[in-house]
Design a protein around this motif. Structure first.
Motif, PDB file in Angstrom:
ATOM      1  N   UNK A  91      30.438 -10.418 -36.121  1.00 36.63           N
ATOM      2  CA  UNK A  91      29.667 -11.470 -36.791  1.00 36.63           C
ATOM      3  C   UNK A  91      28.665 -10.863 -37.767  1.00 36.63           C
ATOM      4  N   UNK A  92      28.043  -9.753 -37.397  1.00 36.13           N
ATOM      5  CA  UNK A  92      27.105  -9.093 -38.300  1.00 36.13           C
ATOM      6  C   UNK A  92      27.811  -8.565 -39.538  1.00 36.13           C
ATOM      7  N   UNK A  93      29.014  -8.021 -39.366  1.00 41.29           N
ATOM      8  CA  UNK A  93      29.780  -7.545 -40.515  1.00 41.29           C
ATOM      9  C   UNK A  93      30.094  -8.683 -41.473  1.00 41.29           C
ATOM     10  N   UNK A  94      30.287  -9.876 -40.944  1.00 40.34           N
ATOM     11  CA  UNK A  94      30.611 -11.031 -41.774  1.00 40.34           C
ATOM     12  C   UNK A  94      29.362 -11.615 -42.433  1.00 40.34           C
TER      13      UNK A  94
ATOM     14  N   UNK B 125      23.877 -11.248 -32.673  1.00 43.67           N
ATOM     15  CA  UNK B 125      23.456 -11.180 -31.271  1.00 43.67           C
ATOM     16  C   UNK B 125      23.655 -12.514 -30.566  1.00 43.67           C
ATOM     17  N   UNK B 126      23.300 -13.609 -31.223  1.00 48.17           N
ATOM     18  CA  UNK B 126      23.415 -14.931 -30.610  1.00 48.17           C
ATOM     19  C   UNK B 126      24.875 -15.296 -30.349  1.00 48.17           C
TER      20      UNK B 126
ATOM     21  N   UNK C 239      21.785  -0.921 -31.514  1.00 51.62           N
ATOM     22  CA  UNK C 239      22.470  -1.325 -32.743  1.00 51.62           C
ATOM     23  C   UNK C 239      21.464  -2.000 -33.685  1.00 51.62           C
ATOM     24  N   UNK C 240      20.594  -1.234 -34.327  1.00 47.06           N
ATOM     25  CA  UNK C 240      19.541  -1.838 -35.154  1.00 47.06           C
ATOM     26  C   UNK C 240      20.073  -2.620 -36.346  1.00 47.06           C
ATOM     27  N   UNK C 241      21.299  -2.346 -36.789  1.00 43.35           N
ATOM     28  CA  UNK C 241      21.846  -3.050 -37.939  1.00 43.35           C
ATOM     29  C   UNK C 241      22.366  -4.443 -37.592  1.00 43.35           C
ATOM     30  N   UNK C 242      22.490  -4.757 -36.299  1.00 48.29           N
ATOM     31  CA  UNK C 242      22.999  -6.074 -35.895  1.00 48.29           C
ATOM     32  C   UNK C 242      21.894  -7.121 -36.021  1.00 48.29           C
TER      33      UNK C 242
END
Length: 625
Positions: free
Chosen positions: A541-544, A439-440, A431-434
């Motif tokens: 979380x990445x989307x946010x 991740x944390x 998932x390179x976009x994350x």
């Protein structure tokens, strides 16, 4: 009931040989550099590394636990080995091509490279170190209780002998000593387990007779294809357990990845996994067969259901069997005891070597105090770290001996951490976009939720019911129990301790029943939940907070197809964080509402002509003219 002089001689030779291997490599590598000490200079051969990888994950608990599982519950758990083999091949094909070219010592350097977060890297290292030290204590304590009945030595003495032996050769010789001692110990383990299989098969009339007896005792089961997630074992559950066990042990655990980091090429690194997979399947197969041999021997006089005995855990039947059967042939029981010692030594030495690598590479290497040290002097410091780690492992082993079943709980909770770690690495690779925040958060929340699930299982689930047992044959002494047989006292409190400490690699579970709560789900799925939670939370979380852009990461750190998808999909690249977007839109909406409200409160300020022209603006224009 004790061992003969021949038995004592055989297992003493095993211990001395293991220590001698370490001392030999220590003398040869007295001026070794950190790279030579931790990775053998990256020029070690695939086959010995594979043997070391194989026995590094097969502890004495594995030997006793798997044999006991086959004895009491049947062969469905054997399918786990299929999942392990599949998982090891997957690691070789998918993870090694990404990890090996980075030329790392510590596996968790990858986490820092991928997410540009040293904090996240060190968090994974701390968890691995805590788990490693507790695991060292765990694998020292239970076998030491069993060995008390073989050797007559106190539990503390057995812990000290095993811990001190592997500490000495690990500290002196580094990874080469550990690997080549593991090769020797692998041979000892195979011979020791084969002693049960061969001697037992001969006594029962052949391996085909053993298999037939197990079949008629409902012990042979491989293809329970039910999809019910609440049952203890099925084909799918055991295969899943094996797959995730392989991913966690051989893919994201320093103790095993350090083995393929020690090779000279990517191809050799992959062959370490292939050889180890074949060896693992063979070794686990003979261990499982040993369990069926024990069942064939005790099918009419089961010791577990004897109300006068403390034996309740099937794992402990191995001890009774060896003392009753193998002691009849001089040297046989000594070989098995040597196998138990070898299993402990290989597992502990692997942990000591890997924990030293983590402590040095992730924490100590960058300290100013070591900046001016020569490479040889740094190698000497690492030997001191191994020695101190061994001492700490001994302390944990002695502490565990006072904890009883409490440590069993801690060990099970430690197992809950493997799923989140798998999830973190899958996020990094696929998932390179994350981003790092995703991740944390995914890693932390999955750990918390997974521990919650496991603790709930420990406090709500009851021991699984054994398959049918019989004591009808105990009324009349069976042919193999003649008057010359050794009379065993299994009604001592020590065996009660063993029942609380010796745990099979399969957690205790309820049989299929009416309970359909979260805690009633099969323990085989615990790693799955941790992995899924980590990935799902990371995505949310990445989307946010906003996704990565291609320039944010090095494409060498990501799987090729995932990177290609990332490059082609604009919506995944550097999107504005939803929070920022929401705040911007809220601010615009507030300004618009404010203007509308002001205009409504001052209607004279806005005068429109019948054709829709703002008369106020026209008037102002005329005044300006």
């Amino acid at each position: 009931m004790g061992l003969s002089a021949v038995d004592i001689t055989l297992f003493s030779i095993s211990l001395i040989a293991s220590a001698a291997i370490g001392i030999y490599h220590g003398v040869r590598g007295i001026k070794s550099t950190p790279l030579e000490y931790l990775l053998g200079g990256r020029n070690m051969k695939s086959f010995p590394l594979a043997m070391s990888m194989m026995v590094g994950t097969v502890s004495a608990v594995t030997i006793m636990g798997n044999a006991g599982e086959m004895y009491a519950y049947g062969t469905q758990f054997w399918v786990m080995d299929l999942g392990i083999a599949m998982g090891m091949v997957l690691v070789a094909k998918v993870l090694i091509p990404i990890m090996y070219p980075l030329q790392m010592v510590s596996l968790y350097q990858y986490i820092e490279k991928r997410f540009k977060s040293k904090t996240l890297r060190q968090a994974t290292v701390v968890l691995q170190l805590l788990g490693g030290y507790f695991f060292t204590g765990f694998i020292l304590f239970p076998p030491s209780i069993a060995l008390k009945f073989f050797t007559g030595l106190p539990i503390m003495t057995n812990i000290f002998i095993m811990g001190a032996t592997c500490t000495v050769y690990s500290a002196f010789g580094g990874v080469k000593a550990v690997v080549y001692a593991d090769v020797f110990q692998a041979v000892v383990m195979v011979i020791g387990v084969l002693a049960i299989v061969i001697q037992g098969s001969v006594a029962m009339g052949g391996i085909d007779k053993v298999w037939d007896t197990a079949y008629h005792g409902d012990r042979i089961e491989f293809f329970n294809l039910s999809l019910n997630p609440y049952q203890r074992h099925s084909f799918w559950l055991c295969a899943t357990l094996g797959l995730f066990f392989a991913l966690s042990t051989y893919g994201v655990n320093q103790s095993q990845t350090q083995r393929f980091f020690s090779t000279g090429s990517l191809n050799e690194a992959q062959w370490v996994l292939y050889y180890a997979a074949a060896g693992m399947v063979f070794l686990k197969a003979i261990i499982n067969l040993a369990g069926l041999v024990m069942y064939a021997y005790y099918k009419d006089c089961d010791p577990i259901t004897d109300p006068k005995n403390y034996i309740k855990d099937p794992s402990i039947v191995v001890v009774k069997y060896v003392l009753e059967v193998l002691t009849k042939v001089p040297g046989m029981s000594g070989i098995f005891v040597a196998a138990i010692y070898a299993a402990v030594l290989s597992s502990v030495s692997t942990q000591l070597n890997s924990m030293t690598a983590l402590l040095w590479e992730d924490f100590l290497k960058e300290l100013k105090i070591f900046s001016d040290y020569s490479e040889v002097k740094k190698g000497a410091i690492q030997k001191i770290i191994v020695f101190l780690s061994g001492v700490l492992g001994l302390v944990f082993g002695l502490a565990v001996s006072q904890m009883g079943s409490f440590f069993k709980t801690l060990f099970t909770i430690n197992g809950a951490l493997t799923g989140p770690l798998i999830g973190l690495f899958l996020v990094a690779v696929y998932f390179p976009w994350i981003n790092a925040a995703g991740a944390a958060f995914g890693f932390a929340i999955s750990i918390i939720l997974n521990i919650w699930i496991v603790v709930g299982q420990l406090f709500t689930q009851l021991p699984a019911k054994h398959l049918p047992m019989s004591r009808e044959g105990c009324l009349v002494p069976p042919p193999h129990n003649n008057t010359n047989s050794i009379q065993l006292n299994f009604t001592t409190p020590a065996f009660e301790d063993m029942n609380t400490a010796v745990t099979t690699e399969t957690a205790l579970m309820n049989d299929e029943g009416p309970d359909r709560s979260l805690y009633a789900l099969s323990y085989c799925l615990n790693s799955v939940w941790g992995t899924l939670i980590c990935i799902i939370v990371a995505v949310i979380v990445t989307a946010v907070t906003g996704t990565n852009a291609p320039e944010d990461i090095d494409k060498k750190l990501v799987a090729g197809k995932s990177w290609a998808l990332f490059e082609r999909t604009v919506s995944l690249q550097g999107r504005e964080p939803l929070i920022k977007s929401f705040l911007r839109r809220s601010s615009s909406a507030q300004r618009s509402n404010s203007c509308s409200k002001r205009d409504t409160e001052n209607p004279s300020a806005l005068e429109l002509s019948p054709d829709g022209v703002d008369q106020h603006k026209v008037k102002n224009a005329e005044d300006d003219g």
